[in-house]
Design an enzyme around this catalytic site. Structure first.
Site, PDB file in Angstrom:
ATOM      1  CG  PHE A  55      17.268 -11.049   7.427  1.00 20.64           C
ATOM      2  CD1 PHE A  55      17.491 -10.465   8.191  1.00 20.64           C
ATOM      3  CD2 PHE A  55      18.049 -11.015   6.555  1.00 20.64           C
ATOM      4  CE1 PHE A  55      18.327  -9.246   8.155  1.00 20.64           C
ATOM      5  CE2 PHE A  55      19.702 -10.235   6.537  1.00 20.64           C
ATOM      6  CZ  PHE A  55      19.332  -9.923   8.259  1.00 20.64           C
ATOM      7  CB  THR A 104      14.684  -8.895   5.440  1.00 24.77           C
ATOM      8  OG1 THR A 104      13.435  -8.708   4.488  1.00 24.77           O
ATOM      9  CG2 THR A 104      16.200  -8.074   5.006  1.00 24.77           C
ATOM     10  CB  THR A 105      10.763 -11.480   2.326  1.00 23.07           C
ATOM     11  OG1 THR A 105      11.106 -10.855   0.740  1.00 23.07           O
ATOM     12  CG2 THR A 105       9.792  -9.971   3.077  1.00 23.07           C
ATOM     13  CE  LYS A 163      10.456  -6.992 -14.152  1.00 19.82           C
ATOM     14  NZ  LYS A 163       9.064  -7.750 -15.151  1.00 19.82           N
ATOM     15  CB  THR A 210      -0.846   0.236   1.260  1.00 19.44           C
ATOM     16  OG1 THR A 210      -0.483   0.287   2.095  1.00 19.44           O
ATOM     17  CG2 THR A 210      -1.535  -1.145   1.287  1.00 19.44           C
ATOM     18  CB  THR A 266      12.200 -13.018  11.850  1.00 18.60           C
ATOM     19  OG1 THR A 266      12.174 -12.601  10.876  1.00 18.60           O
ATOM     20  CG2 THR A 266      12.573 -12.767  13.380  1.00 18.60           C
ATOM     21  N   GLY A 274      10.357  -7.574  -0.812  1.00 19.40           N
ATOM     22  CA  GLY A 274      11.068  -6.956  -2.382  1.00 19.40           C
ATOM     23  C   GLY A 274      10.005  -5.708  -2.257  1.00 19.40           C
ATOM     24  CG  HIS A 329       3.540 -10.077  -5.676  1.00 21.59           C
ATOM     25  ND1 HIS A 329       3.239  -9.168  -7.368  1.00 21.59           N
ATOM     26  CD2 HIS A 329       4.808 -10.422  -6.608  1.00 21.59           C
ATOM     27  CE1 HIS A 329       4.171  -9.529  -8.052  1.00 21.59           C
ATOM     28  NE2 HIS A 329       5.060 -10.911  -7.422  1.00 21.59           N
ATOM     29  CG  LEU A 346      12.381  -0.620   1.829  1.00 19.93           C
ATOM     30  CD1 LEU A 346      11.187   0.559   1.403  1.00 19.93           C
ATOM     31  CD2 LEU A 346      13.367  -1.431   3.022  1.00 19.93           C
TER      32      LEU A 346
END
Ligand SMILES: NC(=O)c1ccc[n+]([C@@H]2O[C@H](COP(=O)([O-])OP(=O)(O)OC[C@H]3O[C@@H](n4cnc5c(N)ncnc54)[C@H](O)[C@@H]3O)[C@@H](O)[C@H]2O)c1
Ligand SMILES: O=C(CO)[C@@H](O)[C@H](O)[C@H](O)[C@H](O)COP(=O)(O)O
Ligand SMILES: [Zn+2]
Length: 400
Positions: free
Chosen positions: A199, A159-160, A172, A103, A202, A135, A297, A137
């Site tokens: 990472f 971190t994801t 991209k 958002t 968490t 993704g 996503h 940030l």
């Protein structure tokens, strides 16, 4: 009729430009830019004995200065270690903590980061921006990097799971704009990406599933073995979050990243718009933005893959058995294979926007069996309506 300048005695210099002549009134500049960037697995990137994060870039008058952007959830969970790491290396740091989810993936967030960079001040070549986040940030900071003084290097620490296998490995960048997904963006890879799976420990279960959806994408269009690994180990990976001694997790990550890079490297600037890694990204950009924030996503990608799996089956590109195998893996990964936002009028609009994105043709990737792909350009509104109705029946039964 073209004039042959050589006949008039005008010659090219070594650089390829014509030597000065009053007969030359058009110049064509041709140049090439070598591009290379590194994606490196590291164990515990914040261990103070590791120098990966500080060795990239340079010093200014002997001072090590870095602008570091951190996702606010990552800051809560890992911020102390991030600060301690840079302190221990004697780095003068400005830490920008940014709440990041879909958002706020917008130009305002990018502009806020730019203002903070200006306040801190960075040298444009030797003081890379460092980003810790998912993704969202990384896409925002990548855009900032590409725009700031027309290009400032950056380093990514995803971190994801989506960050590790997808957003962190490509070129991209982007933000959502005017209600459209990634409408503003650039091609600007980070010079260095450091993949530290700790990472993921968490990250909540739903966001692990979200990342597994992008891994499933690679499996479905090019890697049957990866699909089998997800069939066998998917639920276990959702639970252990790729932590600990984890051979299956290790192979799944490596195959997903390798598969993605095999596709990206020869087509980094997307000269070819028939891209198999666009699988699951034909209808989903519109659906994701329409459903925001209900679908993540990867979840939007997954319902797109479920729809196109049904389309492929209806066209005889997949067997019924293969189709059910795909839906079963989605269920075991706790991913949606149906969503009420999938109305056929919205899907038709989504396809129209994607046709523009793909320069006038559908170029729709469809799976062939499991692990192969073809591209089609003849999908009709009737086909979409029929397929989505089939999907609703299969997906509703499986989502329960
Ligand atoms: N550039 C590309 O090639 C590319 C590829 C794939 C996806 N994407 C983009 O990536 C975005 C999705 O990325 P995402 O799924 O990482 O979403 P995200 O960045 O929003 O992160 C998901 C959530 O996890 C939180 N989080 C991040 N790291 C965490 C950690 N270690 N522990 C706990 N919580 C953590 C975040 O605050 C956020 O709430 C989409 O906008 C998509 O368009 C880009
Ligand atoms: O291209 C990559 C990664 O670089 C894909 O894996 C990724 O899923 C992309 O986000 C999709 O292809 C969507 O691309 P786009 O619509 O933003 O151009
Ligand atoms: Zn994606």
């Amino acid at each position: 009729m073209s004039i042959n300048l050589a006949d008039r005695g005008v010659v090219r210099s070594e650089s390829g430009l014509y030597v000065y002549s009053e007969q030359v009134d058009s110049w064509v500049v041709r140049t090439q830019k070598p591009v290379s960037y590194e994606i490196r697995f590291v164990d515990d990137v914040l261990d103070p004995r590791r120098r990966d994060l500080v060795d990239f870039g340079g010093r200014t008058d002997g001072r090590l200065r870095r602008f570091v952007v951190v996702d606010s959830k990552v800051d809560l969970l890992h911020g102390d270690r991030i600060r301690a790491y840079f302190d221990q290396h004697g780095a003068e740091c400005a830490l920008s903590v940014v709440p990041a989810d879909e958002t706020v993936k917008d130009f305002e967030t990018a502009a806020r980061i730019v203002r903070e960079i200006d306040e801190f001040g960075i040298n444009r070549r030797t003081e890379p921006i460092i980003v810790f986040g998912g993704g969202v940030l990384m896409d925002i900071v990548g855009l900032v990097g590409s725009l700031y003084r027309r290009g400032t290097p950056f380093v990514r620490v995803p971190t994801t799971l989506i960050g590790l296998v997808d957003a962190g490995v490509g070129a991209k960048t982007g933000v959502n704009f005017n209600g459209h997904k990634n409408r503003l963006g650039t091609y600007f890879p980070a010079d260095l990406t450091l993949l530290d799976r700790s990472f993921l420990g968490t990250v909540d279960r739903r966001h692990i599933g979200n990342g597994l959806a992008e891994i499933l994408k690679i499996a479905l269009i090019k890697d049957l073995r990866l699909f089998e690994l997800l069939e066998e180990h998917g639920p276990e990976l959702l639970g252990n979050k790729f932590q600990g001694h984890n051979r299956a997790g290790d192979i799944v990550l490596r195959r997903a990243i390798h598969g993605m890079l095999e596709e990206l490297q020869p087509n980094l600037w997307e000269a070819t718009l028939e891209r198999c890694v666009d699988y699951g990204h034909t209808f989903s950009p519109t659906v994701e933005m329409h459903a925001l924030p209900a679908l993540l996503h990867g979840e939007a990608v997954c319902v797109d893959m479920a729809l196109t799996t049904v389309m492929a089956t209806r066209r005889g590109l997949m067997t019924e058995a293969e189709c059910h195998r795909v839906f079963e893996v989605m269920r075991r990964l706790e991913l949606p294979s149906w969503d009420p936002h999938l109305r056929s009028d919205l899907l038709v609009k989504a396809l129209q926007d994607t046709v523009r994105h793909r320069d006038g043709l559908q170029r729709l990737p469809l799976p062939v069996g499991i692990g192969d792909v073809t591209f089609v350009n003849d999908v009709t509104a009737e086909e979409i309506a029929a397929a989505v109705e089939n999907q609703r029946v299969i997906g509703t039964a499986r989502n329960v």
